[in-house]
Design a protein around this motif. Structure first.
Motif, short mmCIF file in Angstrom:
data_model
loop_
_atom_site.label_atom_id
_atom_site.label_comp_id
_atom_site.label_asym_id
_atom_site.label_seq_id
_atom_site.Cartn_x
_atom_site.Cartn_y
_atom_site.Cartn_z
N PHE A 21 0.82 -1.21 0.00
CA PHE A 21 0.00 0.00 0.00
C PHE A 21 0.86 1.26 0.00
N ALA A 22 1.99 1.24 0.70
CA ALA A 22 2.85 2.41 0.79
C ALA A 22 4.16 2.21 0.04
N ASP A 23 4.19 1.23 -0.87
CA ASP A 23 5.40 0.98 -1.66
C ASP A 23 5.39 1.85 -2.92
N ASP A 24 6.58 2.16 -3.43
CA ASP A 24 6.75 2.89 -4.68
C ASP A 24 5.87 4.14 -4.76
N LEU A 25 5.90 4.92 -3.70
CA LEU A 25 5.08 6.13 -3.66
C LEU A 25 5.53 7.15 -4.70
N GLN A 26 6.82 7.17 -5.02
CA GLN A 26 7.32 8.13 -6.01
C GLN A 26 6.75 7.84 -7.39
N GLY A 27 6.46 6.60 -7.70
CA GLY A 27 5.92 6.24 -9.00
C GLY A 27 4.41 6.29 -9.08
N LEU A 28 3.76 6.58 -7.99
CA LEU A 28 2.30 6.60 -7.93
C LEU A 28 1.77 7.92 -8.48
N PRO A 29 0.75 7.89 -9.33
CA PRO A 29 0.14 9.15 -9.76
C PRO A 29 -0.32 9.96 -8.55
N PHE A 30 -0.21 11.29 -8.66
CA PHE A 30 -0.49 12.16 -7.52
C PHE A 30 -1.90 11.96 -6.97
N ASP A 32 -3.73 9.27 -7.03
CA ASP A 32 -3.76 8.00 -6.30
C ASP A 32 -3.08 8.15 -4.93
N LEU A 33 -1.99 8.87 -4.90
CA LEU A 33 -1.28 9.12 -3.64
C LEU A 33 -2.19 9.86 -2.67
N ARG A 34 -2.86 10.89 -3.16
CA ARG A 34 -3.77 11.66 -2.31
C ARG A 34 -4.93 10.80 -1.81
N GLU A 35 -5.47 9.94 -2.66
CA GLU A 35 -6.56 9.06 -2.25
C GLU A 35 -6.11 8.08 -1.17
N THR A 171 5.09 12.65 3.55
CA THR A 171 6.45 13.01 3.15
C THR A 171 6.57 13.06 1.64
N GLU A 172 5.96 12.10 0.96
CA GLU A 172 6.01 12.08 -0.51
C GLU A 172 5.22 13.24 -1.10
N VAL A 173 4.08 13.56 -0.54
CA VAL A 173 3.30 14.71 -1.02
C VAL A 173 4.12 15.99 -0.85
N ALA A 174 4.73 16.16 0.32
CA ALA A 174 5.54 17.34 0.57
C ALA A 174 6.73 17.41 -0.39
N ARG A 175 7.35 16.28 -0.66
CA ARG A 175 8.47 16.25 -1.60
C ARG A 175 8.02 16.71 -2.99
N ARG A 176 6.88 16.25 -3.42
CA ARG A 176 6.39 16.64 -4.74
C ARG A 176 6.12 18.13 -4.83
N TYR A 177 5.55 18.71 -3.78
CA TYR A 177 5.34 20.16 -3.79
C TYR A 177 6.67 20.90 -3.76
N ARG A 178 7.57 20.45 -2.90
CA ARG A 178 8.87 21.11 -2.75
C ARG A 178 9.66 21.08 -4.06
N GLU A 179 9.60 19.96 -4.78
CA GLU A 179 10.37 19.82 -6.01
C GLU A 179 9.59 20.24 -7.26
N GLY A 180 8.40 20.79 -7.07
CA GLY A 180 7.64 21.31 -8.19
C GLY A 180 6.89 20.27 -9.00
N GLU A 181 6.83 19.03 -8.53
CA GLU A 181 6.10 17.99 -9.25
C GLU A 181 4.59 18.12 -9.05
N ALA A 182 4.20 18.83 -8.03
CA ALA A 182 2.78 19.05 -7.76
C ALA A 182 2.60 20.53 -7.44
N ARG A 183 1.44 21.04 -7.80
CA ARG A 183 1.13 22.44 -7.52
C ARG A 183 -0.23 22.52 -6.85
N VAL A 184 -0.36 23.49 -5.98
CA VAL A 184 -1.63 23.68 -5.27
C VAL A 184 -2.76 23.90 -6.27
#
Length: 191
Positions: A21-30, A32-35, A171-184
């Motif tokens: 369930f919490a494996d390969d979070l970096q490869g998960l679509p955003f 899906d990660l949020r869900e 942590t993965e959600v925060a990483r994506r925002y910090r690195e610009g992979e996700a935007r508010v």
């Protein structure tokens, strides 16, 4: 009260604590990660609610136990007036500082399975007649407290496991925002 997960089960707790369930979070679509994070958060809220129900029952039993240890000044030994019962109940259920507090997380969700958890907590204490602790013997109160402490610890342990999953996802959600992979803006337009 069954809060432990069962491999292959379909309950939310089974899914949240399932292998992978919490494996390969970096490869998960955003999305899906949020869900998944939301599902874990909901389960943590529900477990917190169940834990608090058990703690309330423990508080009532411990208050009865403590009352029995005090010298009795009433007209009939062991009996309290309605006013004394109301006072004792309000003291037992007051939101005083607890020694067995949780991690103090800010939760943004309400319990989703209030009825289910209330029934489970009531079933867990039905055999000890916790709704009328004055009817129990001293030994029965001790056994009931021990039983509820074990149940509360099991719920707490499961809750900590769910919190660990939530932490990984946050942590993965925060990483994506910090690195610009996700935007508010993307999240706001998706809701």
């Amino acid at each position: 009260m069954t809060t432990e997960s069962h491999p292959g089960g379909r309950r939310p707790i089974d899914r949240v604590l399932a292998d992978g369930f919490a494996d390969d979070l970096q490869g998960l679509p955003f999305e899906d990660l949020r869900e998944r994070r939301h599902l874990a958060e909901q389960e943590e809220v529900d477990l917190s609610f169940a834990r608090r129900l058990l703690q309330g029952r423990l508080d009532l039993l411990r208050a009865e136990q403590q009352q029995r240890e005090l010298p009795q000044d009433g007209p009939v030994e062991g009996e309290r007036t309605d006013a004394e019962l109301a006072r004792d109940l309000s003291q037992a259920l007051a939101d005083a500082p607890r020694a067995d507090h949780g991690l103090g997380r800010h939760l943004t969700t309400d319990p989703s399975r209030v009825g289910e958890h209330r029934r489970a907590a009531e079933q867990a204490v039905a055999d000890v007649q916790a709704s009328d602790p004055s009817a129990l013997t001293d030994e029965a109160i001790v056994r009931a407290i021990e039983h509820l402490v074990e149940l509360e610890q099991a719920v707490s342990d499961t809750r900590h496991q769910v919190q660990a999953v939530m932490d990984l996802m946050s942590t993965e959600v925060a990483r994506r925002y910090r690195e610009g992979e996700a935007r508010v803006e993307d999240v706001l337009t998706a809701e």
